[in-house]
Design a protein around this motif. Structure first.
Motif, PDB file in Angstrom:
ATOM      1  N   ARG A 561       0.835  -1.199   0.000  1.00 56.77           N
ATOM      2  CA  ARG A 561       0.000   0.000   0.000  1.00 56.77           C
ATOM      3  C   ARG A 561       0.872   1.252   0.000  1.00 56.77           C
ATOM      4  NH1 ARG A 561      -5.320  -0.613   1.887  1.00 56.77           N
ATOM      5  NH2 ARG A 561      -5.494   1.622   1.478  1.00 56.77           N
ATOM      6  N   LEU A 562       0.574   2.158  -0.910  1.00 57.02           N
ATOM      7  CA  LEU A 562       1.342   3.390  -1.021  1.00 57.02           C
ATOM      8  C   LEU A 562       1.287   4.189   0.283  1.00 57.02           C
ATOM      9  CD1 LEU A 562       2.964   5.327  -2.836  1.00 57.02           C
ATOM     10  CD2 LEU A 562       0.787   6.305  -3.599  1.00 57.02           C
ATOM     11  N   ALA A 563       0.122   4.228   0.924  1.00 58.76           N
ATOM     12  CA  ALA A 563      -0.020   4.992   2.161  1.00 58.76           C
ATOM     13  C   ALA A 563       0.879   4.438   3.259  1.00 58.76           C
ATOM     14  CB  ALA A 563      -1.478   4.974   2.617  1.00 58.76           C
ATOM     15  N   HIS A 564       1.038   3.110   3.296  1.00 54.96           N
ATOM     16  CA  HIS A 564       1.901   2.499   4.313  1.00 54.96           C
ATOM     17  C   HIS A 564       3.364   2.866   4.079  1.00 54.96           C
ATOM     18  CE1 HIS A 564       3.502  -0.309   7.191  1.00 54.96           C
ATOM     19  NE2 HIS A 564       4.135  -0.996   6.254  1.00 54.96           N
ATOM     20  N   VAL A 565       3.796   2.814   2.819  1.00 56.69           N
ATOM     21  CA  VAL A 565       5.187   3.154   2.490  1.00 56.69           C
ATOM     22  C   VAL A 565       5.463   4.618   2.849  1.00 56.69           C
ATOM     23  CG1 VAL A 565       6.889   3.316   0.633  1.00 56.69           C
ATOM     24  CG2 VAL A 565       5.255   1.426   0.664  1.00 56.69           C
ATOM     25  N   VAL A 566       4.510   5.491   2.529  1.00 58.47           N
ATOM     26  CA  VAL A 566       4.685   6.911   2.835  1.00 58.47           C
ATOM     27  C   VAL A 566       4.771   7.130   4.341  1.00 58.47           C
ATOM     28  CG1 VAL A 566       3.536   9.160   2.737  1.00 58.47           C
ATOM     29  CG2 VAL A 566       3.627   7.723   0.700  1.00 58.47           C
ATOM     30  N   ASN A 567       3.963   6.400   5.094  1.00 54.33           N
ATOM     31  CA  ASN A 567       3.997   6.545   6.553  1.00 54.33           C
ATOM     32  C   ASN A 567       5.358   6.147   7.116  1.00 54.33           C
ATOM     33  OD1 ASN A 567       2.962   6.958   9.196  1.00 54.33           O
ATOM     34  ND2 ASN A 567       2.643   4.750   9.384  1.00 54.33           N
ATOM     35  N   VAL A 568       5.933   5.040   6.617  1.00 58.62           N
ATOM     36  CA  VAL A 568       7.250   4.604   7.075  1.00 58.62           C
ATOM     37  C   VAL A 568       8.308   5.628   6.664  1.00 58.62           C
ATOM     38  CG1 VAL A 568       9.014   2.811   6.858  1.00 58.62           C
ATOM     39  CG2 VAL A 568       6.598   2.177   7.034  1.00 58.62           C
ATOM     40  N   ALA A 569       8.206   6.172   5.447  1.00 58.25           N
ATOM     41  CA  ALA A 569       9.151   7.185   4.991  1.00 58.25           C
ATOM     42  C   ALA A 569       9.106   8.422   5.881  1.00 58.25           C
ATOM     43  CB  ALA A 569       8.858   7.564   3.533  1.00 58.25           C
ATOM     44  N   GLN A 570       7.915   8.793   6.323  1.00 62.48           N
ATOM     45  CA  GLN A 570       7.794   9.970   7.186  1.00 62.48           C
ATOM     46  C   GLN A 570       8.480   9.740   8.530  1.00 62.48           C
ATOM     47  OE1 GLN A 570       4.542  10.500   9.470  1.00 62.48           O
ATOM     48  NE2 GLN A 570       4.806  12.674   9.836  1.00 62.48           N
ATOM     49  N   GLN A 571       8.359   8.524   9.064  1.00 66.01           N
ATOM     50  CA  GLN A 571       9.025   8.221  10.330  1.00 66.01           C
ATOM     51  C   GLN A 571      10.542   8.299  10.194  1.00 66.01           C
ATOM     52  OE1 GLN A 571       7.569   4.451  11.720  1.00 66.01           O
ATOM     53  NE2 GLN A 571       5.427   5.024  11.368  1.00 66.01           N
ATOM     54  N   LEU A 572      11.062   8.016   8.987  1.00 68.50           N
ATOM     55  CA  LEU A 572      12.496   8.108   8.762  1.00 68.50           C
ATOM     56  C   LEU A 572      12.946   9.558   8.585  1.00 68.50           C
ATOM     57  CD1 LEU A 572      12.953   5.096   6.305  1.00 68.50           C
ATOM     58  CD2 LEU A 572      13.626   5.191   8.712  1.00 68.50           C
ATOM     59  N   VAL A 573      12.175  10.313   7.817  1.00 68.59           N
ATOM     60  CA  VAL A 573      12.557  11.698   7.514  1.00 68.59           C
ATOM     61  C   VAL A 573      12.295  12.604   8.705  1.00 68.59           C
ATOM     62  CG1 VAL A 573      12.090  13.691   6.015  1.00 68.59           C
ATOM     63  CG2 VAL A 573      12.179  11.379   5.051  1.00 68.59           C
ATOM     64  N   GLU A 574      11.217  12.354   9.416  1.00 70.55           N
ATOM     65  CA  GLU A 574      10.807  13.234  10.517  1.00 70.55           C
ATOM     66  C   GLU A 574      10.710  12.433  11.805  1.00 70.55           C
ATOM     67  OE1 GLU A 574       7.127  14.759   9.125  1.00 70.55           O
ATOM     68  OE2 GLU A 574       8.060  16.156   7.740  1.00 70.55           O
ATOM     69  N   PRO A 575      11.843  12.090  12.428  1.00 70.26           N
ATOM     70  CA  PRO A 575      11.785  11.358  13.711  1.00 70.26           C
ATOM     71  C   PRO A 575      10.949  12.133  14.730  1.00 70.26           C
ATOM     72  CG  PRO A 575      14.027  11.453  12.874  1.00 70.26           C
ATOM     73  CD  PRO A 575      13.222  12.360  12.003  1.00 70.26           C
ATOM     74  N   GLU A 576      10.366  11.411  15.629  1.00 77.37           N
ATOM     75  CA  GLU A 576       9.393  12.002  16.551  1.00 77.37           C
ATOM     76  C   GLU A 576       9.961  13.153  17.367  1.00 77.37           C
ATOM     77  OE1 GLU A 576       6.271  10.518  20.008  1.00 77.37           O
ATOM     78  OE2 GLU A 576       7.543   9.098  18.933  1.00 77.37           O
ATOM     79  N   ALA A 577      11.265  13.087  17.694  1.00 77.69           N
ATOM     80  CA  ALA A 577      11.841  14.116  18.564  1.00 77.69           C
ATOM     81  C   ALA A 577      12.102  15.420  17.838  1.00 77.69           C
ATOM     82  CB  ALA A 577      13.151  13.603  19.169  1.00 77.69           C
ATOM     83  N   HIS A 578      12.127  15.418  16.487  1.00 72.59           N
ATOM     84  CA  HIS A 578      12.521  16.617  15.750  1.00 72.59           C
ATOM     85  C   HIS A 578      11.540  16.960  14.645  1.00 72.59           C
ATOM     86  CE1 HIS A 578      16.392  16.263  17.786  1.00 72.59           C
ATOM     87  NE2 HIS A 578      16.445  14.999  17.382  1.00 72.59           N
ATOM     88  N   SER A 579      10.297  16.553  14.766  1.00 73.16           N
ATOM     89  CA  SER A 579       9.371  16.781  13.661  1.00 73.16           C
ATOM     90  C   SER A 579       8.108  17.463  14.137  1.00 73.16           C
ATOM     91  CB  SER A 579       8.987  15.441  13.005  1.00 73.16           C
ATOM     92  OG  SER A 579       8.128  14.730  13.855  1.00 73.16           O
TER      93      SER A 579
END
Length: 750
Positions: A561-579
């Motif tokens: 699913r494209l939405a799932h891949v995008v969600n994982v990519a966001q976690q990589l680009v924008e870690p929780e502590a700095h996003s």
């Protein structure tokens, strides 16, 4: 037996005497303004005369004006209100396009126009089958869908009653019609409208519709039973007269006042009982039957005692529908006894109010808006409730063509019912689009879909369909599905069935094509959401995929699913502590510390372990109460749980107030840029789209370049999650003149 009805009053020239007709109606039902009904009659008569003069009259040769009067007579017997009678009188004129709804509303008001419109929408329902399409649309499935669709279309029960009156007139009128038409009308009435009359508890209409339908569907068996009834009619009547006199004498001695009458058994009812019990005509007990009406409920059982003291009752032939009413509200005592001369006799005992309910059903409890009615009586609302809850219309039809199984299926409120151009009905989940509908018809029609018409008007493939609409799918000879259809943010497909078929199509395509298409889809989505800094090596490692090419192939074929891949990519680009913490799904760690467990909130205490009680298994929304256990925290029970009530008596000090907790809605400011060719109304369209999504706009700026007639819009919007952001960008991108819509990432703001 077919009902005998009075003829309409006529003048010396053969025309209807409207004034005499109106006087008859007023004797049956009170009218708030007889002049309004008179105006409707005169208008309907004049419209028909104009149509005849223009040779634009009803092709079947019947009079739309006389049919309207006959419909009003039926409704007057049901004690319906004046608006219903007016709508009935003019309905056929609207149906035959002698006038329109706008004129009806101008003359008689919004309520009457709404009733006519509702009956018109029900008129689209038909059980006629196209033999050429019989394999694709089975008659049994059509009957089930039509019944369900009928329920979803009824907003006002008066609409259903007017339609019942119209179908009663229709089946009365086909006596001399061609055999094919008689069968078609009878099939529709038997399958759809007789069960509806039964469900509404309108006994005399139900019996008439069933008998007339049976007459045309099974003419040989109808005539056989009719002859048997005629041959013994005189002997049977003499026998019934003797029985009634004997009953009058016995009830008079017991001091019970009662009305006693012979009861005619309906032909279809006799035939059904013969089939169900495997018996012949002579063994049908209730061919000889009497009905006893009394004033009060206790008298019913007193009369029953008198009857059983006169004659021996037959075991297993007693039914107490007073203590246990039928599902449609029918109440009466039924018993079969061995009467005089050793002949079996059926006796029905009920109060006069019960009899009125049995004959008029829902109409016996009619509530007019704005009038003072006993608020304790909920019979009317209850009857409307079953109309909407069930499609278990007619349990007694279980021996006809296997209809019982269909009729016992519960109504599914989350489905809608749509017409094909051929008049067939298909059901799809609520929220379905024309593309979902195309795949519901056939996989190849979905693959080749290139456009759609709804009620004759071209609509986008993202249009959300509504019950009762006619949908025509426009197909091409070549091509296949678009990969955009799999993007949930674009709104093409809203059903899992259609999505699976599109995914299956792409799986069959060459791997190279899937790789190229998947790469294009993923890069475009990541760029649009400002996540193009994602490291593909980390991404495939997080997703458990071996190579980058496998990732693109999986996205291109729909396996990933494209939405799932995008969600994982966001976690990589924008870690929780700095996003900005734009989350596709809420993380548990993002919850603030609280005294919540399992979405249960403990009042006035700190952290306590909670668990749901196994005895009553409460679900969110139920009233609940907590019990403090020893060593296992708080057990949550439903407030009406028997265990909780016992604990309240024994250990009330250990009960504690609890409530269902709610996750706070969190939103984050996101900057969106929109590039478009400048046009009038562009900002308005974007604003309307944001309003439809119920999003708050913090800031808007627009710049226009006169050299290339382009516009750049920058918006700051409060967004709760990445999924909504993706859907919003997709919908903005579909607006006319929009070149690109994407998220801006402001590095300095992080």
């Amino acid at each position: 037996m077919v009902q005998v009805r009075a003829q309409q009053p006529v003048n010396t020239d053969g025309s209807i005497n409207i004034h005499v007709w109106l006087e008859r109606i007023q004797q049956r039902v009170p009218l708030t303004s007889p002049a309004v009904l008179l105006e409707a009659c005169e208008w309907a008569r004049d419209l028909e005369r104009q149509a005849i003069a223009a040779e634009n009259f009803w092709a079947e040769g019947a009079s739309s004006f006389r049919t309207g009067l006959e419909m009003a007579e039926i409704l007057a017997d049901l004690k319906l209100d004046q608006d219903s009678l007016v709508a009935a009188v003019i309905y056929r004129a609207v149906r035959e396009r002698q006038t329109d709804l706008a004129e009806v509303e101008h003359r008689f008001g919004e309520v009457v126009a709404g009733l006519v419109d509702g009956v018109q929408r029900m008129a689209a329902i038909s059980v006629s089958q196209n033999p050429a399409r019989a394999t694709a649309f089975s008659p049994q499935a059509q009957v089930e869908n039509l019944r369900r669709m009928l329920v979803t279309m009824i907003d006002d029960v008066r609409v259903a009653l007017i339609k019942l009156a119209e179908r009663t007139c229709a089946i009365r009128a086909v006596k001399n019609a061609p055999e094919e038409k008689r069968y078609r009308v009878a099939r529709e009435v038997f399958d759809i409208y007789a069960p509806l009359a039964h469900r509404l508890g309108i006994g005399h209409i139900k019996w008439e519709l069933e008998d007339l339908s049976f007459r045309y569907l099974e003419p040989d068996q109808y005539m056989q039973i009719a002859r048997l009834l005629d041959e013994r009619r005189l002997d049977r009547q003499q026998y019934i007269d003797t029985v009634m006199q004997q009953l009058r004498d016995s009830l008079e001695e017991a001091g019970i006042e009662a009305d006693i009458s012979g009861r005619a058994k309906h032909i279809y009812s006799i035939w059904r009982k013969m089939k169900r019990k495997g018996i012949d005509f002579n063994q049908v007990y209730d061919v000889r039957a009497v009905r006893i009406l009394v004033e009060r409920l206790p008298h019913c059982y007193a009369v029953l005692g008198v009857v059983h003291s006169l004659w021996r009752h037959i075991p297993n032939e007693f039914d107490d529908y007073v203590a246990n009413p039928k599902e449609n509200g029918y109440r009466s005592l039924h018993t079969a006894v061995v009467g005089p001369q050793g002949k079996v006799l059926e006796v029905q005992i009920r109060t006069r109010n019960m009899h009125e309910e049995a004959e008029l059903g829902v109409c016996a409890h009619w509530r007019y808006k704005g009038t003072d009615v006993d608020t304790a009586s909920n019979a009317y609302e209850d009857k409307i409730a079953w109309l909407r809850q069930v499609l278990e219309w007619h349990e007694e039809m279980g021996d006809i063509g296997g209809l019982a199984d269909q009729l016992r299926v519960d109504f599914e409120p989350d489905r809608i019912y749509l017409f094909t151009p051929d008049g067939h009905v298909l059901d799809v989940p609520k929220g379905a689009t024309p593309l979902d509908f195309a795949y519901r018809i056939h996989t190849e029609i979905g693959h080749n879909c290139r456009g759609a018409k709804v009620n004759g008007r071209i609509v986008p493939l993202t249009y959300v369909l509504q019950t009762g609409e006619q949908v025509e799918i426009i197909t091409g000879k070549q091509g296949g599905p678009s990969r955009d259809w799999l993007n949930p943010n674009l709104g093409y497909l809203n059903t899992s069935r259609a999505r699976a078929k599109v995914q299956g199509w792409f799986k069959q395509q060459a791997r190279e094509q899937n790789v190229q298409a998947g790469k294009l889809m993923l890069e475009r989505e990541l760029t649009r959401l400002a996540l193009n800094g994602a490291d593909y090596a980390q991404l495939i490692d997080r997703l458990g995929i071996r190579t980058q090419e496998d990732l693109f192939a999986a996205v291109g074929s729909g396996d990933q699913r494209l939405a799932h891949v995008v969600n994982v990519a966001q976690q990589l680009v924008e870690p929780e502590a700095h996003s900005e913490q734009l989350e596709l799904l809420p993380r548990r760690s993002s919850r603030p510390p609280s005294d919540r467990r399992g979405d249960v909130h403990i009042q006035g205490v700190g952290n306590l372990l909670t668990q749901l009680a196994g005895c009553c298994q409460p679900v969110p929304g139920d009233p609940i109460i907590g019990y403090i256990t020893v060593g296992r925290g708080v057990t949550v029970h439903r407030a009406d749980c028997a265990t909780a009530m016992q604990l309240q008596d024994r250990e009330s000090e250990r009960l504690i107030e609890v409530s269902w907790g709610r996750e706070p809605v969190r939103t984050y400011p996101v900057e969106i840029s929109i590039r478009a060719y400048d046009r009038s109304g562009l900002l308005r369209d974007v604003s309307q789209l944001l309003a439809n999504e119920k999003l708050n706009v913090l800031e808007v700026s627009t710049r226009t370049n006169k050299d290339d007639n382009s516009a750049l819009m920058l918006l700051t919007v409060e967004i709760p999650d990445l999924q909504l952001l993706g859907r919003l960008l997709g919908r903005i991108g579909q607006l006319p003149n929009v070149i690109e819509a994407r998220r801006n990432r402001q590095e300095g703001r992080r």
